[in-house]
Scaffold this active site. Sequence first.
Site, PDB file in Angstrom:
ATOM      1  N   CYS A 240      24.525 -24.669  31.348  1.00 34.27           N
ATOM      2  CA  CYS A 240      23.947 -25.474  30.263  1.00 34.27           C
ATOM      3  C   CYS A 240      24.427 -25.049  28.877  1.00 34.27           C
ATOM      4  CB  CYS A 240      22.427 -25.394  30.321  1.00 34.27           C
ATOM      5  SG  CYS A 240      21.722 -26.020  31.868  1.00 34.27           S
ATOM      6  N   HIS A 319      28.261 -13.037  27.050  1.00 37.82           N
ATOM      7  CA  HIS A 319      28.420 -13.176  28.499  1.00 37.82           C
ATOM      8  C   HIS A 319      27.864 -11.939  29.184  1.00 37.82           C
ATOM      9  CE1 HIS A 319      29.941 -14.539  32.285  1.00 37.82           C
ATOM     10  NE2 HIS A 319      30.739 -15.450  31.770  1.00 37.82           N
ATOM     11  N   HIS A 403      16.789 -25.503  10.490  1.00 39.62           N
ATOM     12  CA  HIS A 403      16.554 -26.256  11.720  1.00 39.62           C
ATOM     13  C   HIS A 403      17.038 -25.452  12.923  1.00 39.62           C
ATOM     14  CE1 HIS A 403      15.789 -29.663   9.073  1.00 39.62           C
ATOM     15  NE2 HIS A 403      16.951 -29.440   8.505  1.00 39.62           N
ATOM     16  N   HIS A 407      17.965 -24.937  23.465  1.00 42.15           N
ATOM     17  CA  HIS A 407      18.215 -25.653  24.721  1.00 42.15           C
ATOM     18  C   HIS A 407      16.916 -26.000  25.418  1.00 42.15           C
ATOM     19  CE1 HIS A 407      19.488 -26.765  28.657  1.00 42.15           C
ATOM     20  NE2 HIS A 407      19.127 -25.623  29.214  1.00 42.15           N
ATOM     21  N   HIS A 436      10.388 -33.569  26.476  1.00 41.23           N
ATOM     22  CA  HIS A 436       9.370 -34.541  26.877  1.00 41.23           C
ATOM     23  C   HIS A 436       9.976 -35.916  27.119  1.00 41.23           C
ATOM     24  CE1 HIS A 436       6.096 -37.493  26.121  1.00 41.23           C
ATOM     25  NE2 HIS A 436       5.382 -36.628  26.802  1.00 41.23           N
ATOM     26  N   ASN A 440      15.584 -32.032  30.855  1.00 38.38           N
ATOM     27  CA  ASN A 440      16.676 -31.077  30.694  1.00 38.38           C
ATOM     28  C   ASN A 440      17.987 -31.808  30.991  1.00 38.38           C
ATOM     29  OD1 ASN A 440      18.562 -29.046  30.801  1.00 38.38           O
ATOM     30  ND2 ASN A 440      17.348 -27.689  32.109  1.00 38.38           N
TER      31      ASN A 440
END
Length: 509
Positions: A240, A319, A403, A407, A436, A440
């Site tokens: 993702c 990573h 802002h 994720h 909502h 995802n």
Amino acid sequence: MAESGNGDVASVQNKQSGRLPNFLQSVNLKYVKLGYHYLISHLLTLFLIPVMAVILVEAAQTKPEDVYELWLHLRYNLICVITCLVFMVLGSTFYVMTRPRPVYLVDYACYRPPSHLQVPFQYCLKLSRAFGNLDDSSIEFQHKILERSGLGEQTCLPETVHCVPPQPASMAAAREETEQVMFGALDTLFSNTSVKPKDIGILVVNSSVFSPTPSLSAMIVNRYKLRGNIRSFNLGGMGCSAGVIAVDLAKDLLQVHRNTYAIVVSTENITWTAYRGHKKSMLISNCLFRVGGAALLLSNKSVDRRRAKYKLVHVVRTHRGADDKAFKCVYQEQDEVGKMGVSLSKDLMAIAGEALKINITTLGPLVLPISEQLLFFTTLVAKKLFNAKIKPYIPDFKLAFEHFCIHAGGRGVIDELEKNLQLLPVHVEASRMTLHRFGNTSSSSIWYELAYIEAKGRMRKNDRVWQIGFGSGFKCNSAVWVALRNVKPSSKGAWEDCIDRYPVQTVLA
């Protein structure tokens, strides 16, 4: 009235005694901290003011004879002056030629699935029972996950999942879903920007678990008839957080290739990855992931600064793949009966926290004001030298960003980052509302969140945006953007006609 009376009495007593009020009890200490931040951040300016004043006073007292003597001195050292000027010109030229080229985000578009693909909870459970031939225990487990997930009743699944009886996953169905998402986002992007497909010089596509041959990037080249010398890349298996990785790759390519456009497409495939078994650690992904995708237009052309929305400032990648637990916490595998799915480990949140900690350690010095860095460094030294019980100072990232696009992996992810970064509800509103409304959507979720902020009319010139992505491997990646203008809501955005339909207070609760 009693409070007012007490205040008047205190005021009279202060006047009678001739003393000042007790500021230690009345002053809010947060303003002291703000004053400290302002002082440290503007220390150089405050130091230069008296220096400039002294220089101006000295210049005003300089006589014409002093200026003439200075000219004679420079004339006799003309060779040195010319040599210095040459080095200054060469140094300036070298700096201009080697400095990183600015990368602008001209515009982006998020795919908005049609309303007939929506899956309310009960309908979703009905599909799950038919789709995986699940027992009551598995259905009850999924029901609990859905209720706690933060997803709403209008998230979408692809056409193939809606079929009853369910159809087996096929390459043709998976291609059809991906084409609808990618081409839907790209059509909107080309329409909004008026950029011709032939002008695109770089193409980067990321999709984790669906990697057909020819590649997804080749599908785009074929559909839009992109030019033959285009630099195209297809990123797979990166989770993702791959959207930020794709932006980083496009940025590096734009440093090399002058005067060109880059397209970045972030998507995922539900048809190909849906799990049809009974293993609970694999059923979670069926409850969270939904249809979505985004397409970005990046440019290194100086003329595009005027119309671009944002400028890319930093990309920081972390990573954790060297650690075995981190490597396997999001893992695609077969269950006991050979059915393929993505397993989510119970250690996922802890591993994500460690990855985030390393990421912000690198990002902090790049974005935090010097005042926050001094506080963090002082606390760290004091903890090491004097008292191991001193709590480490958590930098206030609200001083660095206006802002936050976290994720939308699930309610737990958003809750943990809100708590650990000490954010306010308004800072995570875009993430919660995106989860909502759209679920995802993997690597594209951070763009739905940015679109939400714009749709609310909150993006102002010079506002800074922090996008945070987590992905398998395990990776935590950050991208920092700055708004080049007041960004108006898009007439064809993902939140068009629905930004006011969702009660924010209900979702945040």
